[in-house]
Design a protein around this motif. Structure first.
Motif, mmCIF file in Angstrom:
data_model
loop_
_atom_site.group_PDB
_atom_site.id
_atom_site.type_symbol
_atom_site.label_atom_id
_atom_site.label_comp_id
_atom_site.label_asym_id
_atom_site.label_seq_id
_atom_site.Cartn_x
_atom_site.Cartn_y
_atom_site.Cartn_z
ATOM 1 N N THR A 154 10.323 6.874 33.930
ATOM 2 C CA THR A 154 9.720 5.386 33.804
ATOM 3 C C THR A 154 10.955 4.496 34.089
ATOM 4 O O THR A 154 10.719 3.291 34.471
ATOM 5 C CB THR A 154 9.138 5.976 31.985
ATOM 6 N N ALA A 155 12.369 5.157 34.040
ATOM 7 C CA ALA A 155 13.573 4.453 34.353
ATOM 8 C C ALA A 155 12.901 4.444 35.913
ATOM 9 O O ALA A 155 13.386 2.484 36.316
ATOM 10 C CB ALA A 155 14.721 4.248 33.576
ATOM 11 N N ALA A 156 12.887 4.663 36.552
ATOM 12 C CA ALA A 156 12.676 4.804 38.016
ATOM 13 C C ALA A 156 11.911 3.770 38.303
ATOM 14 O O ALA A 156 12.066 2.914 38.984
ATOM 15 C CB ALA A 156 12.301 6.433 38.311
ATOM 16 N N VAL A 191 9.766 -1.312 40.883
ATOM 17 C CA VAL A 191 8.553 -2.641 39.747
ATOM 18 C C VAL A 191 9.522 -3.423 40.107
ATOM 19 O O VAL A 191 8.915 -4.482 40.369
ATOM 20 C CB VAL A 191 8.179 -2.082 38.120
ATOM 21 N N MET A 192 11.172 -3.912 39.645
ATOM 22 C CA MET A 192 11.327 -4.920 39.968
ATOM 23 C C MET A 192 11.512 -5.348 40.970
ATOM 24 O O MET A 192 11.752 -6.275 41.824
ATOM 25 C CB MET A 192 12.867 -4.958 38.778
ATOM 26 N N LEU A 193 12.506 -4.701 41.682
ATOM 27 C CA LEU A 193 12.292 -4.710 43.291
ATOM 28 C C LEU A 193 11.561 -5.272 44.320
ATOM 29 O O LEU A 193 11.252 -6.018 45.299
ATOM 30 C CB LEU A 193 12.515 -3.295 44.314
ATOM 31 N N VAL A 209 7.506 -1.581 31.496
ATOM 32 C CA VAL A 209 7.218 -0.108 32.169
ATOM 33 C C VAL A 209 6.997 1.273 31.541
ATOM 34 O O VAL A 209 7.248 1.201 30.576
ATOM 35 C CB VAL A 209 7.991 -0.144 33.353
ATOM 36 N N THR A 210 5.237 1.082 31.015
ATOM 37 C CA THR A 210 4.682 2.079 30.554
ATOM 38 C C THR A 210 4.559 3.381 31.351
ATOM 39 O O THR A 210 4.313 4.008 32.354
ATOM 40 C CB THR A 210 4.072 2.122 29.202
#
Length: 249
Positions: free
Chosen positions: A58-60, A65-67, A113-114
């Protein structure tokens, strides 16, 4: 969780310079530039913490998603911060929150993000010494995560972020390193390949490599994360290999 100040080189919004490794542990002129950090906050409720592998994945995905977010591109409201962040050493810091802490974090500009059991909120980059108060007060240590059962093999065709079998990392460190690996893969992809990955919802898996496979993975031409060595592990250690099908050329 642990702080991970990772390092990448001077890059543009879209990709790193040709023949310029985006991860390095030696000092460069980029260290003189203003330094920024990408904050990630993992929701870790005491009674129901997420599974470790799901938190890493999820962190990856949160980094990707931010990029890819339109606010991070062109003249978007986060674009300047993203450019400043990517023009110096790239750092990601993972902190944890629960209860009211999480609700305060959710009120700040960012993206949640989930995963199956994990929630990670990613925020636009901030100066190293300029964290919003509600993020600066969050803890960076004292919690680790486990998998209730061994993760199943990744589905064929799914991008895999291979963790080193030789380096032990806390959950927070590994989350940030997985984010680095996802970012390296993103930089290596063409615009069409990025769009396809984004439109599919950024499917990916994080798995620990078999020790017998690790040497070939780190020398096979795929993007490799080498840690700066600021926390936990030795400088230059290979921590993640980003194995996206489109990069197996």
């Amino acid at each position: 969780m642990s702080v991970l100040p990772g390092t990448l080189g001077c890059v543009s919004q879209d990709s790193p310079p040709v023949n310029d490794s985006p991860f390095r542990h030696e000092s460069t002129d980029r260290d003189q530039a203003p330094q920024f950090v990408l904050p990630l906050v993992a929701r870790i409720e005491r009674a129901a913490p997420p599974a470790r592998t799901d938190a890493l994945q999820t962190a990856a995905r949160a980094v990707l998603v931010m990029l890819a977010d339109e606010r991070s591109l062109g003249e978007g409201e986060w674009a300047r911060a993203m450019r400043d962040w990517q023009d110096a050493r790239i750092r990601k810091v993972v902190r944890r929150a629960r209860g009211a802490e999480w609700r305060r974090a959710e009120a700040l500009p960012g993206i949640t993000v989930t995963g199956k059991s994990a929630e990670v909120r990613v925020f636009p980059p901030v100066p190293l010494d300029g964290w919003p108060r509600d993020l600066a007060r969050l803890q960076v240590s004292g919690t680790d995560l486990d998998d209730p059962e061994a993760p199943a093999p990744a589905d064929p065709g799914t991008p895999v972020l291979w963790l080193s079998p030789e380096v032990e990392m806390s959950a927070g460190k590994a989350m940030a390193q997985a984010g680095h690996g996802a970012q390296l893969a993103w930089w290596e992809l063409s615009g069409e390949e990025r769009a396809a990955w984004r439109d599919a919802g950024f499917p990916l898996a994080v798995r620990t490599a078999d020790p017998a496979d690790w040497p070939a993975l780190t020398t096979g031409g795929l993007p490799v994360v080498r840690d700066a060595g600021f926390t936990e592990i030795a400088p230059g250690s290979c921590t993640v290999v980003a194995d996206h099908p489109a990069l197996r050329r």
